[in-house]
Design a protein around this motif. Sequence first.
Motif, PDB file in Angstrom:
ATOM      1  N   TYR A   1      -3.306  23.439   2.699  1.00 42.09           N
ATOM      2  CA  TYR A   1      -4.133  22.296   2.305  1.00 42.09           C
ATOM      3  C   TYR A   1      -3.267  21.093   1.999  1.00 42.09           C
ATOM      4  N   GLY A   2      -3.913  19.950   1.937  1.00 43.28           N
ATOM      5  CA  GLY A   2      -3.232  18.729   1.542  1.00 43.28           C
ATOM      6  C   GLY A   2      -4.175  17.814   0.791  1.00 43.28           C
ATOM      7  N   LEU A   3      -3.590  16.931   0.022  1.00 41.96           N
ATOM      8  CA  LEU A   3      -4.319  15.844  -0.634  1.00 41.96           C
ATOM      9  C   LEU A   3      -3.610  14.567  -0.224  1.00 41.96           C
ATOM     10  N   THR A   4      -4.362  13.547   0.089  1.00 41.17           N
ATOM     11  CA  THR A   4      -3.764  12.258   0.375  1.00 41.17           C
ATOM     12  C   THR A   4      -4.624  11.177  -0.250  1.00 41.17           C
ATOM     13  N   MET A   5      -3.953  10.149  -0.770  1.00 45.74           N
ATOM     14  CA  MET A   5      -4.672   9.054  -1.415  1.00 45.74           C
ATOM     15  C   MET A   5      -3.854   7.785  -1.281  1.00 45.74           C
ATOM     16  N   LEU A   6      -4.549   6.660  -1.342  1.00 43.19           N
ATOM     17  CA  LEU A   6      -3.903   5.363  -1.219  1.00 43.19           C
ATOM     18  C   LEU A   6      -3.924   4.623  -2.548  1.00 43.19           C
ATOM     19  N   PHE A   7      -2.852   3.863  -2.797  1.00 39.84           N
ATOM     20  CA  PHE A   7      -2.746   3.003  -3.973  1.00 39.84           C
ATOM     21  C   PHE A   7      -2.333   1.617  -3.511  1.00 39.84           C
ATOM     22  N   LYS A   8      -2.893   0.585  -4.141  1.00 34.32           N
ATOM     23  CA  LYS A   8      -2.604  -0.783  -3.704  1.00 34.32           C
ATOM     24  C   LYS A   8      -1.172  -1.209  -3.986  1.00 34.32           C
ATOM     25  N   ASP A   9      -0.548  -0.598  -5.012  1.00 32.98           N
ATOM     26  CA  ASP A   9       0.825  -0.973  -5.356  1.00 32.98           C
ATOM     27  C   ASP A   9       1.441   0.087  -6.269  1.00 32.98           C
ATOM     28  N   GLN A  10       2.708  -0.122  -6.616  1.00 33.16           N
ATOM     29  CA  GLN A  10       3.437   0.824  -7.453  1.00 33.16           C
ATOM     30  C   GLN A  10       2.802   0.965  -8.835  1.00 33.16           C
ATOM     31  N   ALA A  11       2.294  -0.120  -9.377  1.00 29.58           N
ATOM     32  CA  ALA A  11       1.661  -0.063 -10.700  1.00 29.58           C
ATOM     33  C   ALA A  11       0.432   0.841 -10.683  1.00 29.58           C
ATOM     34  N   ALA A  12      -0.376   0.756  -9.642  1.00 32.69           N
ATOM     35  CA  ALA A  12      -1.561   1.612  -9.527  1.00 32.69           C
ATOM     36  C   ALA A  12      -1.157   3.075  -9.387  1.00 32.69           C
ATOM     37  N   TYR A  13      -0.098   3.308  -8.610  1.00 37.41           N
ATOM     38  CA  TYR A  13       0.390   4.675  -8.432  1.00 37.41           C
ATOM     39  C   TYR A  13       0.907   5.244  -9.758  1.00 37.41           C
ATOM     40  N   GLU A  14       1.668   4.460 -10.492  1.00 41.28           N
ATOM     41  CA  GLU A  14       2.194   4.919 -11.776  1.00 41.28           C
ATOM     42  C   GLU A  14       1.077   5.149 -12.793  1.00 41.28           C
ATOM     43  N   ALA A  15       0.062   4.289 -12.769  1.00 40.33           N
ATOM     44  CA  ALA A  15      -1.077   4.481 -13.676  1.00 40.33           C
ATOM     45  C   ALA A  15      -1.785   5.801 -13.369  1.00 40.33           C
ATOM     46  N   TYR A  16      -1.954   6.123 -12.088  1.00 41.01           N
ATOM     47  CA  TYR A  16      -2.540   7.401 -11.676  1.00 41.01           C
ATOM     48  C   TYR A  16      -1.673   8.559 -12.161  1.00 41.01           C
TER      49      TYR A  16
ATOM     50  N   MET B   1       0.849  -1.184   0.000  1.00 42.08           N
ATOM     51  CA  MET B   1       0.000   0.000   0.000  1.00 42.08           C
ATOM     52  C   MET B   1       0.888   1.239   0.000  1.00 42.08           C
ATOM     53  N   ILE B   2       0.645   2.128  -0.945  1.00 43.09           N
ATOM     54  CA  ILE B   2       1.395   3.386  -1.049  1.00 43.09           C
ATOM     55  C   ILE B   2       0.461   4.536  -0.704  1.00 43.09           C
ATOM     56  N   THR B   3       0.924   5.403   0.186  1.00 38.88           N
ATOM     57  CA  THR B   3       0.198   6.628   0.478  1.00 38.88           C
ATOM     58  C   THR B   3       0.903   7.766  -0.251  1.00 38.88           C
ATOM     59  N   HIS B   4       0.146   8.466  -1.049  1.00 39.86           N
ATOM     60  CA  HIS B   4       0.654   9.637  -1.770  1.00 39.86           C
ATOM     61  C   HIS B   4       0.067  10.856  -1.079  1.00 39.86           C
ATOM     62  N   SER B   5       0.945  11.719  -0.582  1.00 38.46           N
ATOM     63  CA  SER B   5       0.499  12.927   0.119  1.00 38.46           C
ATOM     64  C   SER B   5       1.184  14.134  -0.483  1.00 38.46           C
ATOM     65  N   VAL B   6       0.429  15.189  -0.660  1.00 38.66           N
ATOM     66  CA  VAL B   6       1.002  16.457  -1.101  1.00 38.66           C
ATOM     67  C   VAL B   6       0.334  17.570  -0.294  1.00 38.66           C
ATOM     68  N   PHE B   7       1.169  18.408   0.286  1.00 43.33           N
ATOM     69  CA  PHE B   7       0.695  19.536   1.090  1.00 43.33           C
ATOM     70  C   PHE B   7       1.124  20.807   0.378  1.00 43.33           C
ATOM     71  N   PHE B   8       0.233  21.807   0.354  1.00 45.65           N
ATOM     72  CA  PHE B   8       0.480  22.947  -0.518  1.00 45.65           C
ATOM     73  C   PHE B   8      -0.153  24.224  -0.012  1.00 45.65           C
ATOM     74  N   LYS B   9       0.321  25.315  -0.596  1.00 40.78           N
ATOM     75  CA  LYS B   9      -0.239  26.640  -0.371  1.00 40.78           C
ATOM     76  C   LYS B   9      -0.644  27.189  -1.723  1.00 40.78           C
ATOM     77  N   LEU B  10      -1.872  27.659  -1.810  1.00 44.58           N
ATOM     78  CA  LEU B  10      -2.372  28.219  -3.061  1.00 44.58           C
ATOM     79  C   LEU B  10      -1.991  29.684  -3.208  1.00 44.58           C
ATOM     80  N   LYS B  11      -1.997  30.162  -4.441  1.00 43.33           N
ATOM     81  CA  LYS B  11      -1.759  31.571  -4.725  1.00 43.33           C
ATOM     82  C   LYS B  11      -2.985  32.415  -4.386  1.00 43.33           C
ATOM     83  N   HIS B  12      -4.140  31.761  -4.234  1.00 40.68           N
ATOM     84  CA  HIS B  12      -5.404  32.459  -4.022  1.00 40.68           C
ATOM     85  C   HIS B  12      -5.633  32.790  -2.542  1.00 40.68           C
ATOM     86  N   PRO B  13      -6.364  33.867  -2.279  1.00 38.58           N
ATOM     87  CA  PRO B  13      -6.698  34.198  -0.892  1.00 38.58           C
ATOM     88  C   PRO B  13      -7.614  33.136  -0.269  1.00 38.58           C
TER      89      PRO B  13
END
Length: 98
Positions: free
Chosen positions: A52-67, A1-13
């Motif tokens: 803000y952040g986005l987080t999502m799970l993938f069952k394996d590396q192949a699923a992550y690469e397909a995404y 299981m791979i967790t992909h997380s990205v945390f960010f700041k937007l340019k918008h107010p």
Amino acid sequence: MITHSVFFKLKHPSGSAEEAAFLAEAQKLAAIPGVGTFQVLKETSPKNEFTYGLTMLFKDQAAYEAYNNHPDHVAFVQQIWLNEVETFQEIDHIPFGE
């Protein structure tokens, strides 16, 4: 299981229509095949610059690469993310010992 997380700041107010539109577009990434649990997160700690952040799970590396290569993800990054995100940190991780 791979967790992909990205945390960010937007340019918008904060609270702007542009911020809401970005988050609505980001939520659409959950529909890409292979994406497991998907969350849009709002930062509550003042310890970093991200809002803000986005987080999502993938069952394996192949699923992550397909995404990563899916046309909807590529379009989101090229047409929205690169234009609207000020700064970010991306972390992809698996449980220790796997």
